[in-house]
Design an enzyme around this catalytic site. Sequence first.
Site, PDB file in Angstrom:
ATOM      1  N   CYS A   1       0.836  -1.191   0.000  1.00 16.63           N
ATOM      2  CA  CYS A   1       0.000   0.000   0.000  1.00 16.63           C
ATOM      3  C   CYS A   1       0.878   1.252   0.000  1.00 16.63           C
ATOM      4  O   CYS A   1       1.970   1.255   0.543  1.00 16.63           O
ATOM      5  CB  CYS A   1      -0.953   0.100   1.198  1.00 16.63           C
ATOM      6  SG  CYS A   1      -2.090  -1.270   1.311  1.00 16.63           S
TER       7      CYS A   1
ATOM      8  N   ARG B   1       3.381  -0.084  -5.130  1.00 14.85           N
ATOM      9  CA  ARG B   1       3.197  -0.683  -3.811  1.00 14.85           C
ATOM     10  C   ARG B   1       1.875  -1.434  -3.693  1.00 14.85           C
ATOM     11  O   ARG B   1       1.600  -2.082  -2.683  1.00 14.85           O
ATOM     12  CB  ARG B   1       3.243   0.408  -2.733  1.00 14.85           C
ATOM     13  CG  ARG B   1       4.514   1.198  -2.741  1.00 14.85           C
ATOM     14  CD  ARG B   1       4.465   2.285  -1.700  1.00 14.85           C
ATOM     15  NE  ARG B   1       4.541   1.726  -0.359  1.00 14.85           N
ATOM     16  CZ  ARG B   1       5.670   1.462   0.276  1.00 14.85           C
ATOM     17  NH1 ARG B   1       6.812   1.707  -0.307  1.00 14.85           N
ATOM     18  NH2 ARG B   1       5.658   0.950   1.473  1.00 14.85           N
TER      19      ARG B   1
ATOM     20  N   TRP C   1      -2.977  -2.597  -1.606  1.00 18.74           N
ATOM     21  CA  TRP C   1      -2.725  -3.998  -1.891  1.00 18.74           C
ATOM     22  C   TRP C   1      -3.450  -4.752  -0.778  1.00 18.74           C
ATOM     23  O   TRP C   1      -3.043  -4.722   0.383  1.00 18.74           O
ATOM     24  CB  TRP C   1      -1.220  -4.298  -1.866  1.00 18.74           C
ATOM     25  CG  TRP C   1      -0.872  -5.659  -2.355  1.00 18.74           C
ATOM     26  CD1 TRP C   1      -0.593  -6.019  -3.642  1.00 18.74           C
ATOM     27  CD2 TRP C   1      -0.725  -6.848  -1.562  1.00 18.74           C
ATOM     28  NE1 TRP C   1      -0.305  -7.365  -3.699  1.00 18.74           N
ATOM     29  CE2 TRP C   1      -0.377  -7.893  -2.451  1.00 18.74           C
ATOM     30  CE3 TRP C   1      -0.859  -7.147  -0.207  1.00 18.74           C
ATOM     31  CZ2 TRP C   1      -0.155  -9.205  -2.016  1.00 18.74           C
ATOM     32  CZ3 TRP C   1      -0.654  -8.447   0.212  1.00 18.74           C
ATOM     33  CH2 TRP C   1      -0.302  -9.452  -0.684  1.00 18.74           C
TER      34      TRP C   1
ATOM     35  N   ASN D   1      -0.959   2.063   5.776  1.00 22.75           N
ATOM     36  CA  ASN D   1      -0.081   1.104   5.112  1.00 22.75           C
ATOM     37  C   ASN D   1       0.436   0.146   6.185  1.00 22.75           C
ATOM     38  O   ASN D   1       0.959   0.599   7.200  1.00 22.75           O
ATOM     39  CB  ASN D   1       1.082   1.872   4.456  1.00 22.75           C
ATOM     40  CG  ASN D   1       2.253   0.974   4.063  1.00 22.75           C
ATOM     41  OD1 ASN D   1       3.394   1.384   4.100  1.00 22.75           O
ATOM     42  ND2 ASN D   1       1.965  -0.247   3.694  1.00 22.75           N
ATOM     43  N   GLY D   2       0.258  -1.155   5.986  1.00 26.01           N
ATOM     44  CA  GLY D   2       0.756  -2.127   6.968  1.00 26.01           C
ATOM     45  C   GLY D   2      -0.358  -3.004   7.493  1.00 26.01           C
ATOM     46  O   GLY D   2      -1.412  -3.147   6.864  1.00 26.01           O
TER      47      GLY D   2
ATOM     48  N   GLU E   1      16.279 -16.790 -11.244  1.00 25.88           N
ATOM     49  CA  GLU E   1      15.797 -15.434 -11.452  1.00 25.88           C
ATOM     50  C   GLU E   1      15.088 -15.319 -12.803  1.00 25.88           C
ATOM     51  O   GLU E   1      14.054 -14.662 -12.929  1.00 25.88           O
ATOM     52  CB  GLU E   1      16.973 -14.440 -11.344  1.00 25.88           C
ATOM     53  CG  GLU E   1      16.648 -12.996 -11.634  1.00 25.88           C
ATOM     54  CD  GLU E   1      15.527 -12.409 -10.770  1.00 25.88           C
ATOM     55  OE1 GLU E   1      15.100 -13.035  -9.804  1.00 25.88           O
ATOM     56  OE2 GLU E   1      15.070 -11.299 -11.124  1.00 25.88           O
TER      57      GLU E   1
ATOM     58  N   LYS F   1      11.269 -14.071 -13.118  1.00 20.72           N
ATOM     59  CA  LYS F   1      10.943 -12.886 -13.930  1.00 20.72           C
ATOM     60  C   LYS F   1       9.831 -13.222 -14.908  1.00 20.72           C
ATOM     61  O   LYS F   1       8.867 -12.499 -15.057  1.00 20.72           O
ATOM     62  CB  LYS F   1      12.218 -12.465 -14.680  1.00 20.72           C
ATOM     63  CG  LYS F   1      12.384 -11.050 -15.004  1.00 20.72           C
ATOM     64  CD  LYS F   1      12.826 -10.153 -13.875  1.00 20.72           C
ATOM     65  CE  LYS F   1      12.338 -10.490 -12.540  1.00 20.72           C
ATOM     66  NZ  LYS F   1      12.600  -9.850 -11.403  1.00 20.72           N
TER      67      LYS F   1
ATOM     68  N   GLU G   1       6.400 -13.942 -13.135  1.00 15.78           N
ATOM     69  CA  GLU G   1       5.826 -12.733 -12.516  1.00 15.78           C
ATOM     70  C   GLU G   1       5.004 -11.915 -13.500  1.00 15.78           C
ATOM     71  O   GLU G   1       3.925 -11.443 -13.175  1.00 15.78           O
ATOM     72  CB  GLU G   1       6.953 -11.794 -12.029  1.00 15.78           C
ATOM     73  CG  GLU G   1       7.571 -12.126 -10.722  1.00 15.78           C
ATOM     74  CD  GLU G   1       8.648 -11.109 -10.333  1.00 15.78           C
ATOM     75  OE1 GLU G   1       8.572 -10.619  -9.209  1.00 15.78           O
ATOM     76  OE2 GLU G   1       9.566 -10.810 -11.134  1.00 15.78           O
TER      77      GLU G   1
ATOM     78  N   HIS H   1      15.576 -36.984 -12.702  1.00 16.27           N
ATOM     79  CA  HIS H   1      15.055 -37.589 -11.481  1.00 16.27           C
ATOM     80  C   HIS H   1      13.591 -37.230 -11.241  1.00 16.27           C
ATOM     81  O   HIS H   1      13.137 -37.171 -10.102  1.00 16.27           O
ATOM     82  CB  HIS H   1      15.936 -37.188 -10.286  1.00 16.27           C
ATOM     83  CG  HIS H   1      17.341 -37.646 -10.451  1.00 16.27           C
ATOM     84  ND1 HIS H   1      17.715 -38.967 -10.381  1.00 16.27           N
ATOM     85  CD2 HIS H   1      18.470 -36.957 -10.755  1.00 16.27           C
ATOM     86  CE1 HIS H   1      19.016 -39.076 -10.606  1.00 16.27           C
ATOM     87  NE2 HIS H   1      19.492 -37.856 -10.837  1.00 16.27           N
TER      88      HIS H   1
ATOM     89  N   LYS I   1       5.569  -4.228  -5.148  1.00 19.54           N
ATOM     90  CA  LYS I   1       7.023  -4.166  -5.185  1.00 19.54           C
ATOM     91  C   LYS I   1       7.635  -4.257  -3.799  1.00 19.54           C
ATOM     92  O   LYS I   1       8.675  -4.860  -3.608  1.00 19.54           O
ATOM     93  CB  LYS I   1       7.462  -2.862  -5.839  1.00 19.54           C
ATOM     94  CG  LYS I   1       8.959  -2.815  -6.024  1.00 19.54           C
ATOM     95  CD  LYS I   1       9.362  -1.940  -7.150  1.00 19.54           C
ATOM     96  CE  LYS I   1      10.821  -2.118  -7.466  1.00 19.54           C
ATOM     97  NZ  LYS I   1      11.110  -3.411  -8.080  1.00 19.54           N
TER      98      LYS I   1
HETATM   99  C1  G6P Z   1       8.634  -8.332  -3.833  1.00 15.41           C
HETATM  100  C2  G6P Z   1       9.005  -7.805  -5.198  1.00 15.41           C
HETATM  101  C3  G6P Z   1      10.252  -8.509  -5.708  1.00 15.41           C
HETATM  102  C4  G6P Z   1      11.387  -8.353  -4.699  1.00 15.41           C
HETATM  103  C5  G6P Z   1      10.972  -8.860  -3.320  1.00 15.41           C
HETATM  104  C6  G6P Z   1      12.011  -8.506  -2.268  1.00 15.41           C
HETATM  105  O1  G6P Z   1       8.206  -9.636  -3.934  1.00 15.41           O
HETATM  106  O2  G6P Z   1       7.934  -7.993  -6.093  1.00 15.41           O
HETATM  107  O3  G6P Z   1      10.650  -7.942  -6.938  1.00 15.41           O
HETATM  108  O4  G6P Z   1      12.491  -9.078  -5.144  1.00 15.41           O
HETATM  109  O5  G6P Z   1       9.751  -8.245  -2.924  1.00 15.41           O
HETATM  110  O6  G6P Z   1      12.063  -7.108  -2.155  1.00 15.41           O
HETATM  111  P1  G6P Z   1      13.284  -6.307  -1.606  1.00 15.41           P
HETATM  112  O7  G6P Z   1      12.852  -4.876  -1.636  1.00 15.41           O
HETATM  113  O8  G6P Z   1      13.540  -6.805  -0.212  1.00 15.41           O
HETATM  114  O9  G6P Z   1      14.433  -6.567  -2.506  1.00 15.41           O
END
Ligand code: G6P
Length: 608
Positions: A2, A27, A75, A99-100, A481, A485, A488, A504, A603
């Site tokens: 948020c 956010r 969110w 927020n939180g 990664e 990516k 996501e 396996h 994010k």
């Molecule tokens: C969320 C984001 C990711 C990020 C992760 C950790 O899931 O969508 O892109 O890698 O948080 O975030 P940070 O700010 O701790 O790197």
Amino acid sequence: MCGIVGYVGPRDCSDVLVSALTKLEYRGYDSAGIAVFENGKIEVAKSKGRLTDLVAKMEREGKPVGHAGIGHTRWATHGEPSDINSHPHSGRRVTIVHNGIIENYKDIKKFLIENDRTEFLSDTDTEVVAQLLDFYYDGNPVRCIRKVLHEIRGSFALGIVFADRPETVYAVRCESPLIVGQGHGEAFIASDVPAIIKYTKNYFLLEYGEIAVLKNGLASFCDLHGRMVEKELKTADFDEDSAEKGGYPHFMLKEIHEQPTAVKTTITPRIEGGLPNLTECGITPEALREFNNIFIVACGTAMHAGMVGKYVIEKLARVSVTVDIASEFRYRDPLIQKNDLVIIISQSGETADSKAVLNLVKGTGAKTLAIVNVKGSSIAREADMVIYTHAGPEIAVASTKAYMVQLSVIYLLAFEMAYAKGTIDEEECQKLTLELVRVPEVIQQTIDRIENVCRYVSTKLITADSLLYIGRGLDYALSMEGSLKLKEISYIHSESYAAGELKHGTISLITEGMPVIAVATQNSLFEKTLSNIKEVKARGAMAIVICDLKSEIDLDSANYIIRIPKISEMLMPMVATVPMQLLAYYTSVNKGNDVDKPRNLAKSVTVE
Ligand code: G6P
């Protein structure tokens, strides 16, 4: 999660709030709302959906007009995204954005109901706080906020307006980030600096338990005990352009293209005489020599950067490295000892689980090192040592440049640690460092060379329901990664697998046409990975191979080959990351997805 904002000043408040919220949509973006004082009365507009839905609603029904107010982009945690659950939420005389998470909201709700406060409209924890504020409100806003702070538990930041205190915005922070912007005759609150950078670069960082009062265009502060606090005014080291798309269709593509500069800006100040020098970050060779075991703890993409770190640090410095997901690490009672080093990697520096690891380490005698992008963030401030990455603001939810700079810092640390421990000599350390200095240029060459190739290959992925990313060694660490990516932002199910482990079990998933993306940049393991590629292709898979320009592989073994420039094997992850990012990006674009704001994600994950 948020984003919250607030404004007091001469501008049209609704416009400022909407503009600031646009920058915070990373956010969370399942609903949005604002509350503005209009002719001395609080007027609320809110809507399920994106900020654009709120704007459309206000165009249809009229927007609140005034000069002080608060706003929110959500969110969802408590209650589905809906008009009713959207913030702001109100008690009789109090309206808030939040927020939180309020952990004890059920107990508070019970207490309120027992005291004849029964008018709850939403499913949110936030509304309970609005009602509690109202319950205690005796005409003194700060005293009321302080009282409520003693009763609510969780991690949160709040923006608050009181109906009988027009043109004034109150804010408080407990864990969740909040900054207070100070312009000429105007003041702001926001979850993050980019939200207000268009209006001012000057801001105060609100500390845990501090309350801000925005009135007559000025911000003042007091602590949990009501004592006035003088705060240091900070200045952001980036400008509005960094938080804009700058001609790119999406932030993600812009951020991919910013990687050469981001890496250069991150490593250059940390290299002296051709060798890494991290003393400015509080890291000395003497300290590095003392560490017995290393833990790297993080979430999501940052954790994947840690996976690369494990391979590189163990190989060079011969120190045991354990990589863990923060949400697992914090509850598994890990064996941390004196002389261990716990590295926390985080772009935002606010991720709840990663932050919790710092508390866990306290008292063990181990040291903590944060690798963080956002200046002054909680993790950066609480760790014993911090290496800031200099990626600038990363707006796209799918992380690209932040991952790249995390890798660059990990390499510097590995080189310095290996040199300090004597597992490599000065000449070797200089050679590796010099190679790292070349990386930004090679990343640029890679982007120039393969962007169109990736755009084309991505058209072959869009109909897939599921795919695999495979690799060995560093290529396996990297494929984690690549897979994240892709899933996501393209919404295609994707798994990363150690290529040697396929037989396996997982190879049974291969069906005609299923894409398998093999990362094969490690020369020493190339032949072995090639065998695995042939095995999946023989079973009908569409094999896509990412390898260097010189690798001996032809179109009998693979359906598509993406060739990237070659540098030393150890540094190849920084080059091979680029095609994985571009494949994910163009697959998402070709599927018509919202690349920068993928569904259900945020994010910055500031709740557990
Ligand atoms: C969320 C984001 C990711 C990020 C992760 C950790 O899931 O969508 O892109 O890698 O948080 O975030 P940070 O700010 O701790 O790197």
